[in-house]
Design a protein around this motif. Structure first.
Motif, short mmCIF file in Angstrom:
data_model
loop_
_atom_site.label_atom_id
_atom_site.label_comp_id
_atom_site.label_asym_id
_atom_site.label_seq_id
_atom_site.Cartn_x
_atom_site.Cartn_y
_atom_site.Cartn_z
N UNK B 136 0.72 -1.40 -0.01
CA UNK B 136 -0.08 -0.28 -0.07
C UNK B 136 0.94 1.38 0.03
N UNK B 137 1.97 1.08 0.58
CA UNK B 137 2.93 2.42 0.52
C UNK B 137 4.25 2.12 -0.17
N UNK B 176 8.16 7.24 8.42
CA UNK B 176 6.89 6.53 7.68
C UNK B 176 6.68 6.46 6.43
N UNK B 179 1.88 6.72 1.46
CA UNK B 179 0.75 6.22 0.73
C UNK B 179 0.44 6.89 -0.59
N UNK B 181 -2.54 7.95 -1.32
CA UNK B 181 -3.17 9.21 -0.89
C UNK B 181 -2.41 10.38 -0.53
N UNK B 185 -1.72 13.99 -2.28
CA UNK B 185 -2.02 15.09 -1.59
C UNK B 185 -0.93 16.02 -1.73
N UNK B 209 -9.00 19.91 4.55
CA UNK B 209 -9.04 18.40 4.34
C UNK B 209 -7.42 17.89 4.04
N UNK B 210 -6.55 18.95 4.59
CA UNK B 210 -5.14 18.35 4.08
C UNK B 210 -4.61 16.95 4.87
N UNK B 211 -4.00 16.06 4.23
CA UNK B 211 -3.47 15.02 4.92
C UNK B 211 -2.75 15.34 6.40
N UNK B 212 -3.04 14.44 7.21
CA UNK B 212 -2.29 14.72 8.46
C UNK B 212 -0.76 14.86 8.37
N UNK B 213 -0.36 14.64 7.56
CA UNK B 213 1.39 14.79 7.54
C UNK B 213 1.55 16.15 7.13
N UNK B 215 -0.18 18.59 7.87
CA UNK B 215 -0.41 19.33 9.24
C UNK B 215 0.82 19.28 10.04
#
Lengths: 780, 231
Positions: B136-137, B176, B179, B181, B185, B209-213, B215
């Protein structure tokens, strides 16, 4: 004045008729010394007017009138115009002729004359009743709005020729009286009310005479009255405040407001009362709100209940005023609470610093006594609940303030959050408070209800209820497996009360734990029967605990080698259990549970020692039954488990000189040293506990706790998002976040980043997809 | 392929066109055969390297990604016959020189604007990850290498080159994986936030709605004093 002619005039003769009735009119209006009206005079006048109006011979005048009125078509027209004109002129003259008597204040004169005039006007109206009913009505229905019935004609004349020319004087005298009344002088209030009422009567709606019209009252009196009132109280309040201060001022207002309102009700029309009220409120309260606000905090600090209540009542009709008071109450509670908890923290710290004992070192991170902490929270709440009752009549706005403040300081304070950004300790301390009460060793004398109430109260404001549940469960688990609960009834009682407040799901795990305990008891009995009395193991208490319900995880580091003398007992338990639950998988949690061992290491003639040891320690001791000396490695080999665990459990034996290391070394695992059990153990106490001095595994437990909470939150958020998206199909980012926050609220305060991560997880798993414009779409 | 060839013949188009197509089809097939793995119908890593060398393209050049993109390569060093032949014949290109010229033109078009570039960009994630559906990543290191490769020639991103260097550092530290996504993004973030106001990132809104990364990246910038407070 001559007596009125006795014979009625000829019906068609205007002048004769007028001359006939004029003296009667004067009597009716009270001219010439107001001698009164006899019924004869009255009847004569009435008849004369009637005759005049019903006379049909006066065609010349009639056509003249109707030409003027432009009503040629009707053959039948009504009589009245000329006599109406005469009456109008006469009334004007009459009103103009009225003058005050010597030294009579104008207002008194005005009121006196008005009273008489209005009576006269009503009689006059009756005298001209026939004309009113036909001619006047016809004229008005033809659109002649300047023609009135006779009563109103009289009033109009009064207004135009007496009232309006003297308005300033009348008003000034009314206001003079009102001011004197305000200054507590005794005045004839009747004069005020009649004078004011006259303005009400003088207000005529020319289009509909029956409709009350307050135009005169409003423009000639009300506006100015309000101004004068505002001015009066503005001055009074300013000087009073500067001389007496806020507290006395509020007492004054409390008196002044109803006084003024009751007084004004005597002469004010209904419609002005609200305006007066607003004006008074503005001048007396709103304009001095700042001074009162300034005093408010001081009053709160000195607990000036009575004054605060008074302030609340004064502000009662002032929504923004109450909002301000409520907002300030909220910040005051927060500040007070912060102060008190800071003090509690400091006093605990200084206590610790002075005694510097081992308990302080043992738990540096939870310094404060949970009970003291919970009591501090509850006390602050109680204190301000009382303030709500005593001062604010439990007004919803102020209840909200207390709630908001509690929501804040119950979670965030010097004790709960010692360093910024750390998670609040309140849930844990609350669980510890309950634990202290429910432990068998407790000396607490609190009642169950009291504890339950405190739990419920604090829990109501705790943001992360799931953390409380988790800590509570861990502590309960320890109480249960260590056989350390005070009583099952208490446990269940408290649990019951927790369930009242929360969803069943919230305590379902706990309920399952109790069930496990009960079924384990039955299992224990069955195993006992199987093993029989002749076993090495005296009393074995196996607990079968459902793995996801209990806060325990199987730990590979604790893989023990079970010696044969114990193995058979374990086998019987497993056999007995699998008998009834063949599909279930059993794992022994060697890191939990403890044992009591009888040790024949005492001096001759003394009773044997009883050692309380952990499972690992038990295996260590059993090994020494076979040989009294081992190398570290050999002993470790026999016992099993990871080396760090082994060392931690071995250490208390060496420390308390049950096992000697020879030669002594810095390191237990020194391969050049050997470990030997003593022949004769020296201890004053017969019972020795080796468990409590095993190096604390608290850190590990904390990690486990936060991991478990994190995991369950993640699951909760994920499930919540899926639920929402399944129902909604597509959702805006912010809408989704808000809905999730709302759903999670009852359990914990979800962090934005955690929700986002849950969303990302679902995107990755292809449950959701991002769509243009910051929205998500549910993929079925 | 045979199907395709017979389609051309039976199409009944003018003989010159068919002739050209036939000629080009033959030439393209010949080129494919030259590089393909002897054991299969695929150009593998060795073949890819020689093909790139003959085209005069450095494998460490973004051009090589464009080539993979247009030929729909499922992962590094892998070209399938159908994709290869179809694309080049469609493009009417039959020699290495023409291929290079065509590639260069396509590449220039792709990197001209974010709207066109995003196709290549999004393709690259799958290309790096490979066709394994379980996976997945992609590794942070791989992601960073490809980001460097991709962004190097994008003129519309030059304003924020410093910001994506910081992003690489941040991603590396976080350890990390990336992904799909997050990969996609990030480009949006790059275009909407980083390139519009590289100094203050004023278009960033943590409520969006930004990806948490992203933020965390912005927070990281703040914590490290790399972000001036916006006016």
């Amino acid at each position: 004045m001559s007596a009125p002619p006795q014979a009625l005039p000829i019906a068609g003769d205007l002048d004769a008729t007028w001359n006939f009735i004029k003296p009667g009119l004067e009597f009716i209006l009270g001219a010439q010394g107001d001698q009164g009206v006899t019924s004869k005079i009255y009847m004569n006048c009435y008849t004369a007017v009637y005759n005049y109006c019903t006379n049909k011979t006066r065609s010349s005048t009639l056509s003249q009138t109707s030409t003027r009125m432009g009503l040629e078509k009707t053959t039948y027209t009504l009589t009245g115009g000329e006599i109406y004109g005469k009456l109008e002129d006469y009334l004007k003259e009459y009103v103009q002729s009225l003058h005050p008597e010597n030294n009579e204040p104008f207002l008194e004169f005005y009121v006196r004359k008005w009273k008489r005039f209005t009576i006269g006007a009503r009689y006059l109206n009756n005298v001209f009743d026939y004309m009113n009913r036909y001619w006047v009505l016809k004229e008005r229905s033809d659109g002649h709005r300047n023609i009135f019935d006779i009563n109103n004609l009289a009033l109009v004349q009064w207004k135009n020729h007496l009232f309006t020319p003297n308005l300033d004087r009348i008003r000034a005298e009314i206001f003079g009286l009102i001011e004197r009344q305000r200054n507590n002088e005794i005045v004839d209030t009747n004069i005020i009310s009649v004078a004011v009422k006259s303005m009400v009567y003088l207000g005529l709606d020319v289009n509909d005479l029956k409709k009350p019209n307050l135009l005169v009252y409003a423009t000639c009196f009300e506006t100015q009255f309000i101004e004068v009132t505002a001015e009066y109280y503005r001055k009074e309040s300013q000087s009073f405040l500067s001389q007496h201060g806020v507290k006395d001022y509020m007492i004054k207002c409390e008196k002044r407001l109803p006084e003024e309102i009751i007084r004004a009700n005597n002469y004010l029309e209904e419609r002005s009362r609200k305006l007066l009220h607003i004006t008074l409120r503005k001048v007396l309260i709103e304009d001095h709100a700042q001074e009162m606000y300034d005093q408010y905090l001081k009053l709160l600090e000195e607990n000036g209940t009575e004054h605060i209540h008074r302030m609340f009542v004064l502000f009662a009709d002032l929504p923004e005023g109450l909002d301000t008071l409520a907002a300030r109450l909220e910040s005051h509670i927060k500040i007070e609470a912060a102060k008190e908890l800071e003090e509690l923290k400091l006093s605990t710290e200084s206590l610790e610093a002075s005694s510097e004992d081992k308990t302080a070192r043992k738990r540096p991170q939870v310094a404060v006594n949970p009970k003291a902490y919970i009591y501090a929270l509850v006390n602050i709440y109680d204190k301000f609940s009382r303030v709500l009752v005593d001062c604010f009549n439990r007004d919803p706005r102020f209840i909200k303030s207390l709630d908001a403040a509690c929501k804040h300081f119950f979670n965030i304070n010097a004790i709960a959050v010692p360093t910024p950004k750390s998670a609040s300790k309140t849930p844990e301390l609350l669980a510890r408070y309950a634990d202290a009460f429910l432990k068998a060793t407790t000396k607490e004398v609190e009642t169950e209800t009291h504890v339950a109430d405190n739990l419920k109260l604090v829990l109501r404001y705790v943001e992360n209820k799931d953390e409380f549940e988790n800590h509570y469960r861990r502590l309960l688990a320890k109480r249960l497996i260590n056989g350390n609960t005070r009583s099952d009834e208490l446990e269940e009682g408290i649990l019951q009360k927790l369930q009242d407040k929360n969803s069943l799901e919230y305590t379902s795990k706990i309920t399952k734990m109790f069930e496990d305990m009960k079924s384990s008891e039955t299992l224990k009995q069955r195993v006992k029967e199987v093993i029989g009395p002749n076993s090495v193991v005296g009393d074995f208490n196996p607990l079968i605990l459902a793995s996801s319900m209990w806060p325990f995880v199987h730990n590979e580091e604790y893989t023990l080698n079970i010696p044969p003398e114990l193995q058979s007992t374990l086998n019987s338990v497993e056999a007995e259990y699998t008998n009834s639950h063949s599909e279930r998988n059993l794992q022994w949690l060697w890191n939990h549970g403890k044992n009591e061992v009888k040790a024949n290491l005492a001096r001759k003639g003394k009773p044997p020692f009883i050692f309380t040891v952990s499972n690992v320690q038990l295996m260590i001791l059993l090994a020494f039954n076979k040989s009294s000396t081992y190398s570290f490695g050999a002993l470790h080999q026999i016992v099993g488990v990871a080396q760090n665990v082994f060392e931690a459990h071995l250490l208390p034996f060496v420390k308390f000189k049950l096992i000697e290391q020879d030669p002594p070394s810095q390191s237990l695992s020194d391969p050049n040293s050997s470990l030997t059990i003593v022949n004769e153990y020296k201890s004053k106490k017969l019972k020795v506990n080796f468990v409590s001095s095993i190096k604390n595994e608290q850190k590990q437990e904390e990690d486990e706790t936060s991991k478990e909470i994190e995991e369950s939150r993640k699951n909760y958020l994920t499930a919540s998002i899926v639920r929402i998206m399944k129902a909604r199909k597509t959702r805006q980012h912010n809408e989704l976040i808000n809905e999730v926050l709302l759903q999670a609220q009852s359990r914990f305060k979800a962090k934005l980043i955690d929700i986002k991560r849950a969303i990302e997880y679902l995107v990755e798993k292809e449950y959701l997809a991002r769509v243009e414009g910051g929205s998500y779409e549910y993929l079925a | 392929l045979e199907q395709a060839v017979s389609d051309y013949y039976s199409g009944g188009a003018s003989s010159t066109v068919s002739g050209n197509l036939k000629a080009s089809l033959g030439a393209v097939t010949a080129i494919f055969d030259k590089y393909k793995d002897p054991q299969s119908e695929i150009i593998l890593i060795d073949g890819t390297l020689s093909y790139l060398e003959d085209l005069g393209i450095d494998p460490e050049d973004c051009l090589s990604l464009t080539l993979s993109y247009i030929l729909n390569s499922p992962q590094t060093g892998e070209f399938h016959r159908k994709d290869f032949v179809d694309y080049w014949t469609q493009a009417g290109v039959s020699s290495l020189t023409e291929m290079k010229e065509h590639l260069q033109n396509t590449h220039t078009q792709l990197i001209a604007s974010p709207e066109t570039f995003v196709k290549l960009y999004n393709y690259v994630f799958g290309f790096v990850k490979g066709p394994d559906r379980q996976l997945k990543m992609i590794d942070a290191q791989d992601a960073i290498s490809y980001w460097r490769l991709l962004f190097a020639q994008c003129s519309f991103l030059t304003s924020c080159s410093e910001r994506f260097e910081q992003w690489y550092t941040f991603v590396e530290q976080s350890g990390r994986g990336i992904t799909k996504d997050l990969w996609e993004m990030f480009f949006k973030f790059l275009v909407d936030v980083l390139s519009t106001d590289p100094v203050h990132l004023s278009s960033y809104d943590e409520m969006s709605a930004w990806h948490s990364m992203m933020d965390e990246y912005v927070e990281w910038l703040e914590d490290n004093n790399l972000l001036e407070a916006s006016a």
